[in-house]
Design a protein around this motif. Structure first.
Motif, PDB file in Angstrom:
ATOM      1  N   ILE A 173      51.468 112.479  45.526  1.00  0.00           N
ATOM      2  CA  ILE A 173      50.035 112.176  45.443  1.00  0.00           C
ATOM      3  C   ILE A 173      49.237 113.455  45.715  1.00  0.00           C
ATOM      4  N   SER A 174      48.311 113.765  44.818  1.00  0.00           N
ATOM      5  CA  SER A 174      47.422 114.918  44.962  1.00  0.00           C
ATOM      6  C   SER A 174      45.983 114.425  45.018  1.00  0.00           C
ATOM      7  N   VAL A 175      45.161 115.084  45.809  1.00  0.00           N
ATOM      8  CA  VAL A 175      43.736 114.730  45.903  1.00  0.00           C
ATOM      9  C   VAL A 175      42.923 116.000  45.683  1.00  0.00           C
ATOM     10  N   PHE A 176      41.776 115.840  45.026  1.00  0.00           N
ATOM     11  CA  PHE A 176      40.921 116.993  44.755  1.00  0.00           C
ATOM     12  C   PHE A 176      39.524 116.502  44.426  1.00  0.00           C
ATOM     13  N   SER A 177      38.568 117.430  44.480  1.00  0.00           N
ATOM     14  CA  SER A 177      37.170 117.112  44.166  1.00  0.00           C
ATOM     15  C   SER A 177      36.640 118.147  43.185  1.00  0.00           C
ATOM     16  N   VAL A 219      36.877 111.058  30.899  1.00  0.00           N
ATOM     17  CA  VAL A 219      36.910 109.953  31.860  1.00  0.00           C
ATOM     18  C   VAL A 219      36.146 110.320  33.129  1.00  0.00           C
ATOM     19  N   LYS A 220      36.232 111.562  33.552  1.00  0.00           N
ATOM     20  CA  LYS A 220      35.511 111.987  34.755  1.00  0.00           C
ATOM     21  C   LYS A 220      34.002 111.985  34.523  1.00  0.00           C
ATOM     22  N   ARG A 221      33.571 112.404  33.345  1.00  0.00           N
ATOM     23  CA  ARG A 221      32.133 112.343  33.031  1.00  0.00           C
ATOM     24  C   ARG A 221      31.656 110.889  32.994  1.00  0.00           C
ATOM     25  N   LYS A 222      32.477 110.009  32.502  1.00  0.00           N
ATOM     26  CA  LYS A 222      32.120 108.598  32.473  1.00  0.00           C
ATOM     27  C   LYS A 222      31.952 108.063  33.889  1.00  0.00           C
ATOM     28  N   ALA A 223      32.821 108.501  34.801  1.00  0.00           N
ATOM     29  CA  ALA A 223      32.696 108.071  36.195  1.00  0.00           C
ATOM     30  C   ALA A 223      31.385 108.543  36.799  1.00  0.00           C
ATOM     31  N   MET A 224      30.965 109.777  36.475  1.00  0.00           N
ATOM     32  CA  MET A 224      29.694 110.281  37.000  1.00  0.00           C
ATOM     33  C   MET A 224      28.506 109.591  36.347  1.00  0.00           C
ATOM     34  N   GLY A 261      29.390 114.911  41.819  1.00  0.00           N
ATOM     35  CA  GLY A 261      30.690 115.325  41.301  1.00  0.00           C
ATOM     36  C   GLY A 261      31.658 114.161  41.317  1.00  0.00           C
ATOM     37  N   THR A 262      32.945 114.484  41.381  1.00  0.00           N
ATOM     38  CA  THR A 262      33.983 113.457  41.396  1.00  0.00           C
ATOM     39  C   THR A 262      35.008 113.766  42.482  1.00  0.00           C
ATOM     40  N   ALA A 263      35.620 112.701  42.974  1.00  0.00           N
ATOM     41  CA  ALA A 263      36.768 112.803  43.875  1.00  0.00           C
ATOM     42  C   ALA A 263      37.901 112.037  43.226  1.00  0.00           C
ATOM     43  N   SER A 264      39.042 112.696  43.065  1.00  0.00           N
ATOM     44  CA  SER A 264      40.124 112.099  42.280  1.00  0.00           C
ATOM     45  C   SER A 264      41.424 112.089  43.065  1.00  0.00           C
ATOM     46  N   VAL A 265      42.236 111.078  42.749  1.00  0.00           N
ATOM     47  CA  VAL A 265      43.606 110.976  43.253  1.00  0.00           C
ATOM     48  C   VAL A 265      44.529 110.983  42.040  1.00  0.00           C
ATOM     49  N   ALA A 266      45.478 111.896  42.053  1.00  0.00           N
ATOM     50  CA  ALA A 266      46.433 112.005  40.947  1.00  0.00           C
ATOM     51  C   ALA A 266      47.835 111.715  41.483  1.00  0.00           C
ATOM     52  N   VAL A 267      48.489 110.742  40.888  1.00  0.00           N
ATOM     53  CA  VAL A 267      49.847 110.368  41.302  1.00  0.00           C
ATOM     54  C   VAL A 267      50.811 110.776  40.203  1.00  0.00           C
TER      55      VAL A 267
END
Length: 309
Positions: A173-177, A219-224, A261-267
């Motif tokens: 699991i990775s997390v980033f902003s 997808v990230k722009r859609k989230a914002m 911005g965005t905060a994401s979790v990548a598995v």
């Protein structure tokens, strides 16, 4: 004793009755007074300049007082030079200048009087100082409480960070902003081959293949834009290895509630997908062999039935 009183108050008796050293006494007295009244303004002006803290009205009052003292010194200086001046013009000029300075001082004091009356009294200043000291004590106590709270909160955050790092250590699991321009601002426990310092300031287009980067950034722009969380599962090649990731993307909001911005979790689900593919292959092989076995069993059963008949 009576003769001295007569000399002091009888002008006719004073003529020719004073000792010869009396003019010298007058000269010395005028000289000392003149020197004192000319030195005092210089000393006061020096102290005033060194102190350096005063309002405009206080500065005007100090300057007027210095002019008045200087004027008095000029009068005595003129009296000192009086006997030695061939013409009384210089003495009159000095006394006239002294009179003008004294008059300017008097006019200035009259002008400053209303403002001086509004200056706080000593008792009022003491009460204000006491109130300020009390406020200062309260501020110190409040600062001490805030420091204790900050220290406790810092300790809690450090413990939470430690638990967070332990929980993610060794996991896929990775997390980033990222900011509004989708530039990475922070990352933790990133996939192998990606260092946090090499990620900061870059976008997905600098890390992922073009097709995967375009889909991920959309997808990230859609989230914002929508302010809602988004999910994405995508496969791409990373560092010459086929990888599969599941993304959970949340809009990151600032203190005012606006999206910043965005905060994401990548598995990384590459291993899981590989196991699923291996399992499908095994099931397919098991199904194939089971069919073959059933066919054999069916053939044996049919031959057995023929022989028994």
């Amino acid at each position: 004793m009576g003769s001295w009183l007569v000399l002091l108050f009888d002008p006719e008796a004073q003529a020719g009755a004073w000792p010869a050293g009396l003019p010298l006494l007058h000269a010395v007295a005028d000289g000392v007074i003149a020197a004192a009244f000319l030195l005092v303004p210089a000393v006061l002006l020096f102290l005033y300049k060194r102190r350096g803290e005063s309002s405009e009205r206080e500065a005007a009052l100090v300057k007027l007082f210095l002019l008045f003292v200087f004027a008095v010194g000029l009068v005595h200086f003129a009296a000192l030079l009086g006997p030695g001046i061939p013409s009384p013009a210089l003495e009159g000029l000095l006394k006239g200048a002294a009179a003008l300075l004294a008059l300017a001082t008097a006019v200035g004091l009259v002008w400053l009087a209303p403002h001086l009356l509004r200056l706080p009294s000593r008792d009022r200043l003491q009460s204000e100082i006491a109130a300020h000291l009390q406020t200062l004590d309260e501020l110190r106590a409040t600062r001490h409480q805030l420091e204790e709270r900050v220290e406790a909160r810092t300790k809690e955050l450090a413990e939470a960070k430690q638990r967070f790092e332990i929980a993610l250590r060794g996991s896929p699991i990775s997390v980033f902003s990222q900011d509004q321009d989708l530039r990475f601002t922070w990352g933790h426990n990133l996939p192998a081959g990606i260092k946090p310092e090499a990620l900061i300031g870059k976008t997905d287009a600098n890390i992922l293949p073009p097709a995967a980067a375009e889909k991920t950034m959309a997808v990230k722009r859609k989230a914002m834009d929508t302010g809602t969380s988004q999910e994405l599962q995508i496969d791409f090649e990373l560092y010459r290895r086929e990888r599969s990731f599941y993304f959970l993307i949340e809009p990151l909001r600032g203190g005012d509630g606006n999206v910043i911005g965005t905060a994401s979790v990548a598995v990384d689900i590459s291993e899981r997908k590989a196991n699923e593919q291996q399992l499908r292959l095994l099931l397919r092989e098991l199904t194939h062999r089971s069919k073959n076995l059933l066919a054999v069993i069916h053939a044996i059963a049919r031959q057995t039935a023929v022989r028994t008949t």
